[in-house]
Design a protein around this motif. Structure first.
Motif, PDB file in Angstrom:
ATOM      1  N   CYS A   8     -64.131   6.597 -98.650  1.00 13.61           N
ATOM      2  CA  CYS A   8     -64.133   8.061 -98.732  1.00 13.61           C
ATOM      3  C   CYS A   8     -64.095   8.525-100.182  1.00 13.61           C
ATOM      4  CB  CYS A   8     -62.931   8.626 -97.974  1.00 13.61           C
ATOM      5  SG  CYS A   8     -63.030   8.390 -96.184  1.00 13.61           S
ATOM      6  N   GLN A   9     -63.361   7.809-101.033  1.00 13.26           N
ATOM      7  CA  GLN A   9     -63.341   8.167-102.452  1.00 13.26           C
ATOM      8  C   GLN A   9     -64.700   7.968-103.097  1.00 13.26           C
ATOM      9  OE1 GLN A   9     -60.179   5.918-104.285  1.00 13.26           O
ATOM     10  NE2 GLN A   9     -58.658   7.530-103.906  1.00 13.26           N
ATOM     11  N   ASP A  10     -65.400   6.865-102.759  1.00 14.12           N
ATOM     12  CA  ASP A  10     -66.731   6.634-103.311  1.00 14.12           C
ATOM     13  C   ASP A  10     -67.721   7.694-102.850  1.00 14.12           C
ATOM     14  OD1 ASP A  10     -65.666   4.436-104.512  1.00 14.12           O
ATOM     15  OD2 ASP A  10     -66.450   3.000-103.047  1.00 14.12           O
ATOM     16  N   GLN A  33     -61.926  13.249-101.351  1.00 16.38           N
ATOM     17  CA  GLN A  33     -60.661  12.809-101.929  1.00 16.38           C
ATOM     18  C   GLN A  33     -59.506  12.988-100.943  1.00 16.38           C
ATOM     19  OE1 GLN A  33     -60.552  11.364-104.911  1.00 16.38           O
ATOM     20  NE2 GLN A  33     -62.755  11.639-105.150  1.00 16.38           N
ATOM     21  N   ARG A  34     -58.465  12.218-101.181  1.00 16.84           N
ATOM     22  CA  ARG A  34     -57.169  12.373-100.499  1.00 16.84           C
ATOM     23  C   ARG A  34     -57.283  12.187 -98.985  1.00 16.84           C
ATOM     24  NH1 ARG A  34     -53.702  13.917-104.165  1.00 16.84           N
ATOM     25  NH2 ARG A  34     -52.094  14.288-102.599  1.00 16.84           N
ATOM     26  N   LYS A  65     -58.811  -9.554 -96.281  1.00 15.72           N
ATOM     27  CA  LYS A  65     -59.509 -10.420 -97.221  1.00 15.72           C
ATOM     28  C   LYS A  65     -59.925  -9.662 -98.481  1.00 15.72           C
ATOM     29  CE  LYS A  65     -63.461 -13.588 -97.703  1.00 15.72           C
ATOM     30  NZ  LYS A  65     -64.630 -14.202 -97.035  1.00 15.72           N
ATOM     31  N   CYS A  66     -60.483  -8.472 -98.307  1.00 14.64           N
ATOM     32  CA  CYS A  66     -60.950  -7.675 -99.448  1.00 14.64           C
ATOM     33  C   CYS A  66     -59.827  -6.896-100.108  1.00 14.64           C
ATOM     34  CB  CYS A  66     -62.039  -6.705 -99.002  1.00 14.64           C
ATOM     35  SG  CYS A  66     -63.473  -7.493 -98.227  1.00 14.64           S
ATOM     36  N   ASN A  67     -58.687  -6.726 -99.363  1.00 15.69           N
ATOM     37  CA  ASN A  67     -57.541  -5.972 -99.872  1.00 15.69           C
ATOM     38  C   ASN A  67     -57.967  -4.565-100.298  1.00 15.69           C
ATOM     39  OD1 ASN A  67     -54.885  -5.520-100.496  1.00 15.69           O
ATOM     40  ND2 ASN A  67     -55.006  -6.435-102.534  1.00 15.69           N
ATOM     41  N   VAL A  68     -58.691  -3.868 -99.402  1.00 14.82           N
ATOM     42  CA  VAL A  68     -59.209  -2.525 -99.648  1.00 14.82           C
ATOM     43  C   VAL A  68     -58.768  -1.632 -98.505  1.00 14.82           C
ATOM     44  CG1 VAL A  68     -61.276  -1.111 -99.951  1.00 14.82           C
ATOM     45  CG2 VAL A  68     -61.182  -3.385-100.959  1.00 14.82           C
ATOM     46  N   SER A  69     -58.271  -0.447 -98.795  1.00 12.75           N
ATOM     47  CA  SER A  69     -57.860   0.514 -97.774  1.00 12.75           C
ATOM     48  C   SER A  69     -59.096   1.185 -97.194  1.00 12.75           C
ATOM     49  CB  SER A  69     -56.927   1.567 -98.378  1.00 12.75           C
ATOM     50  OG  SER A  69     -55.824   0.950 -99.004  1.00 12.75           O
ATOM     51  N   LEU A  70     -59.202   1.184 -95.874  1.00 13.04           N
ATOM     52  CA  LEU A  70     -60.381   1.735 -95.187  1.00 13.04           C
ATOM     53  C   LEU A  70     -59.955   2.432 -93.901  1.00 13.04           C
ATOM     54  CD1 LEU A  70     -62.736  -1.345 -95.604  1.00 13.04           C
ATOM     55  CD2 LEU A  70     -62.926   0.807 -96.843  1.00 13.04           C
ATOM     56  N   CYS A  71     -60.642   3.533 -93.582  1.00 15.33           N
ATOM     57  CA  CYS A  71     -60.363   4.280 -92.356  1.00 15.33           C
ATOM     58  C   CYS A  71     -60.880   3.512 -91.135  1.00 15.33           C
ATOM     59  CB  CYS A  71     -61.036   5.653 -92.409  1.00 15.33           C
ATOM     60  SG  CYS A  71     -60.416   6.721 -93.723  1.00 15.33           S
ATOM     61  N   LEU A  72     -60.132   3.574 -90.060  1.00 17.86           N
ATOM     62  CA  LEU A  72     -60.543   2.927 -88.815  1.00 17.86           C
ATOM     63  C   LEU A  72     -59.935   3.721 -87.660  1.00 17.86           C
ATOM     64  CD1 LEU A  72     -62.009   0.669 -87.329  1.00 17.86           C
ATOM     65  CD2 LEU A  72     -59.974  -0.762 -87.605  1.00 17.86           C
ATOM     66  N   LYS A  83     -63.991   7.911 -86.949  1.00 16.18           N
ATOM     67  CA  LYS A  83     -64.446   7.539 -88.278  1.00 16.18           C
ATOM     68  C   LYS A  83     -64.162   6.071 -88.510  1.00 16.18           C
ATOM     69  CE  LYS A  83     -64.352   9.399 -92.973  1.00 16.18           C
ATOM     70  NZ  LYS A  83     -63.694  10.354 -93.880  1.00 16.18           N
ATOM     71  N   ASN A  84     -65.226   5.289 -88.768  1.00 12.06           N
ATOM     72  CA  ASN A  84     -65.094   3.846 -88.926  1.00 12.06           C
ATOM     73  C   ASN A  84     -65.625   3.453 -90.296  1.00 12.06           C
ATOM     74  OD1 ASN A  84     -64.856   1.113 -88.669  1.00 12.06           O
ATOM     75  ND2 ASN A  84     -65.885   0.970 -86.697  1.00 12.06           N
ATOM     76  N   CYS A  85     -64.816   3.715 -91.334  1.00  8.11           N
ATOM     77  CA  CYS A  85     -65.212   3.305 -92.692  1.00  8.11           C
ATOM     78  C   CYS A  85     -65.104   1.799 -92.859  1.00  8.11           C
ATOM     79  CB  CYS A  85     -64.340   4.007 -93.731  1.00  8.11           C
ATOM     80  SG  CYS A  85     -64.584   5.788 -93.853  1.00  8.11           S
ATOM     81  N   PHE A  86     -64.272   1.162 -92.049  1.00  9.01           N
ATOM     82  CA  PHE A  86     -64.106  -0.286 -92.152  1.00  9.01           C
ATOM     83  C   PHE A  86     -65.436  -0.996 -91.889  1.00  9.01           C
ATOM     84  CE2 PHE A  86     -63.008  -4.481 -90.646  1.00  9.01           C
ATOM     85  CZ  PHE A  86     -61.974  -4.875 -91.491  1.00  9.01           C
ATOM     86  N   GLU A  87     -66.124  -0.568 -90.849  1.00  8.85           N
ATOM     87  CA  GLU A  87     -67.398  -1.212 -90.494  1.00  8.85           C
ATOM     88  C   GLU A  87     -68.479  -0.880 -91.506  1.00  8.85           C
ATOM     89  OE1 GLU A  87     -70.620  -1.225 -86.778  1.00  8.85           O
ATOM     90  OE2 GLU A  87     -68.692  -0.179 -86.590  1.00  8.85           O
ATOM     91  N   ARG A  88     -68.576   0.392 -91.895  1.00  8.94           N
ATOM     92  CA  ARG A  88     -69.634   0.788 -92.822  1.00  8.94           C
ATOM     93  C   ARG A  88     -69.435   0.161 -94.203  1.00  8.94           C
ATOM     94  NH1 ARG A  88     -69.850   7.278 -91.345  1.00  8.94           N
ATOM     95  NH2 ARG A  88     -70.456   7.030 -89.149  1.00  8.94           N
TER      96      ARG A  88
END
Length: 634
Positions: free
Chosen positions: A597-599, A603-604, A613-620, A624-629
């Protein structure tokens, strides 16, 4: 003769008429307090008509007046019926013991008893009187002056910086920071922390150097994506949360040893600088090991501005930074290289020599320095006792001195007139010490053990003659000329640090010193780089400024961090796959901003899920499925 009556009614005959009181005329007083003399009842003051004809001025005898009957003067208006007050009685004299007649201790600290009177034959000499120049000191340093390493080798800004932040020093800071972060997490502090590595620390230092080149109002503006803060660095190398976590957990000493030292508070074994000792000791050792000063050295104070509230803060109104931690700095007068320094922690010792004496001697390791050096100081350090002791060790001294200092000549013989002419000089030599007075816009007093009084040197000054200002050559003593030339070494170093300081606001005092130690390391590295370029006769070195050096240093730190071999992962990490996980046991307790979402410019947006594994925060979520995208685009 008047007859007086006593209480029984019998006549009382007065005493012999020859008494003094019979011949006196008593004064009288008006209502306003003024006095007059009433002669109406005295036969000596009035004459009959027959007597006036036979009066002769030569037969006149003036009446006698009694001044003792006059009342004392009073500021207030006296009462009409107030009686005459008797004359004041003399105060009884008290016997003063010999101890009370001695001058106070405070007085004797500035002027000794034997100096209150002029010594026999002691006088100030004029400018025209010739002085005998002292023999020059034989300059025999312990090592050859300049950089103390292989000058013919190729040295980059990073390799010079690593002379001060060595591998062992960096590893100590990394271990203590990780231990401090673990201690905070154990205490219940909630923040995302992964073990800091050597790569993380060099990126962290590169960001600190970068912040000294590019200034923003808030530290978080470096990671903003909106214009005008859309900097590619440091956002692409380290996240804001990671930088703040490292900065929050930064620790220079072992937390376990800190607890042991804290138990010693209010005792003699307590060390106020314990939290900076690992880096403090290594930095001072490295400064002395990798450079040998040239013949002229200087000493002065340096102020480091803090935000923390601590008892070691000092105030100096003559410095640009009025409040802060005070450092005593010994620097090379030619290059401004910080060769040795110490942090002032308050008046702890009861030395009779005073702080101005001990602070100088403590920064002069004679075995590493050698002989023949000339030390320039200001009036805080200068004293005849210090100059004589250093002269015995073959170290010359020169500095401004205060007139109330013990040992300064207090004779007025042939001294300056009330309004001396500009450029007038008075000097006096006492064994190895030369005392000089110079009339500039105000009187300047200097003491030296290596200069003669006056050799014909002049300096330009603006002088008003007949209401017209013009430049004029004014005579100047040699000691004043050389002091102004060589005293600015510490100020030069402070000015260089002030241009691109990496100092950040910190509530912990030891973090303030970490930033300052980094500035010292960067500044000394730059000065060594200039010395090496001068040694190799590199003409391009003149265009290599401090700004260019810091830019290259930050780039080298990033290249060094990227080139480090990654640490071997744990045995079970080879089987990790991209799977979602919660930050904590409670889905709403710990959340982070979504990276995708930041990219995308949103924001926020927080989420409690991250990729293991990637150690990245993602919406799921179901909507909204930012993890898959995120993983589909990788």
């Amino acid at each position: 003769m008047d007859v007086l009556m006593n209480d029984s009614g019998s006549d009382v005959v007065p005493e012999d008429s020859s008494s003094e009181e019979e011949d006196l005329i008593q004064p009288k007083f008006n209502n306003n307090g003024s006095s007059y003399w009433d002669c109406s009842r005295d036969s000596d003051c009035h004459m009959s008509s027959s007597d006036s004809e036979n009066y002769n001025d030569e037969d006149y005898q003036p009446p006698k007046f009694s001044l003792s009957a006059r009342p004392p003067l009073s500021r207030g208006r006296p009462s009409r019926h107030a009686p005459l007050t008797p004359p004041p009685q003399p105060m009884p004299t008290e016997k003063i013991s010999p101890e009370q007649s001695q001058p106070s201790k405070k007085r004797r600290l500035s002027v000794s008893a034997d100096e209150t009177t002029e010594e026999e034959g002691e006088r100030w000499n004029n400018r025209e009187e010739e002085d005998q120049k002292p023999d020059p000191l034989s300059f025999t340093p312990a090592r050859s002056p300049g950089p103390r390493f292989n000058r013919s080798a190729s040295w980059s800004p990073l390799s010079l910086f690593q002379l001060y932040f060595s591998k062992s020093v960096v590893q100590t800071i990394i271990d203590n920071t990780n231990a401090n972060a673990a201690k905070r997490i154990k205490a219940g502090k909630k923040f995302l922390w992964t073990t800091m590595t050597l790569k993380d620390f060099y990126i962290f230092m590169a960001i600190i150097v970068f912040s000294g080149l590019v200034h923003v109002h808030h530290r978080g503006d470096y990671w903003k994506r909106q214009w005008p803060y859309n900097f590619p660095f440091p956002r692409e190398k380290m996240s804001w949360n990671r930088f703040e976590a490292i900065l929050w957990s930064l620790h220079l000493s072992d937390p376990k040893d800190d607890e042991d030292n804290d138990r010693k508070k209010n005792t003699a074994g307590y060390d106020r600088l314990f939290k900076i000792k690992p880096l403090y000791a290594d930095i001072t050792t490295a400064c002395k090991a990798h450079f040998q000063p040239y013949q002229n050295i200087c000493m002065n104070e340096r102020m480091v501005a803090p935000k923390a509230q601590i008892s070691t803060k000092q105030h100096m109104r003559s410095k640009p930074t009025k409040w802060g931690y005070k450092l005593f700095v010994l620097a090379d007068a030619t290059t401004g290289y910080t060769w040795n320094f110490s942090v002032y922690t308050g008046k702890l010792d009861k030395s009779q020599l005073g702080l101005s004496y001990t602070s100088v001697v403590d920064l002069l390791p004679f075995s590493m320095l050698g002989e023949g050096y000339t030390l320039y100081v200001d009036n805080f350090y200068a004293s005849p006792a210090l100059f004589r002791d250093l002269h015995k060790k073959h170290i010359g001294c020169c500095g401004t001195i205060r007139k109330n200092c013990i040992g300064f000549p207090h004779t007025n013989s042939n001294d300056f007139p009330q309004k001396p002419e500009r450029g007038d000089i008075r000097w006096m030599r006492k064994d190895c010490l030369l005392f000089v007075k110079w009339a500039d816009t105000r009187e300047v007093t200097v003491c030296s053990t290596v200069h003669e009084a006056f050799s014909g040197k002049t300096v330009q000054r603006r002088v008003a003659e007949d209401e017209v200002w013009s430049s004029k050559e004014v005579p100047v003593p040699d000691a004043v000329m050389e002091h102004n030339k060589n005293m600015g070494g510490v100020d030069l170093s402070d000015a260089f640090n002030g241009y691109y300081s990496s100092h950040h606001k910190a509530t912990k005092w030891y973090k303030t010193f970490f930033y300052h130690f980094m500035d010292i390391a960067v500044m000394n590295s730059f000065l060594l780089y200039e010395e090496l370029s001068r040694y190799k006769f590199d003409p391009s070195a003149k265009e290599y400024t401090q700004k260019t050096f810091r830019e290259t240093l930050a780039a080298d730190m990033l290249s060094f961090a990227e080139g480090l071999a990654p640490q071997p992962p744990p045995a079970s990490s080879s089987t990790l796959t991209c799977m979602p996980r919660y930050y904590g046991s409670d889905a709403t307790a710990s959340r982070r901003y979504c990276r995708r979402c930041q990219d995308a410019g949103v924001q926020r947006v927080k989420t409690p899920i991250y990729c293991r594994k990637c150690n990245v925060s993602l919406c799921l979520t179901s909507k909204k499925n930012c993890f898959e995208r995120w993983h589909d685009t990788r």
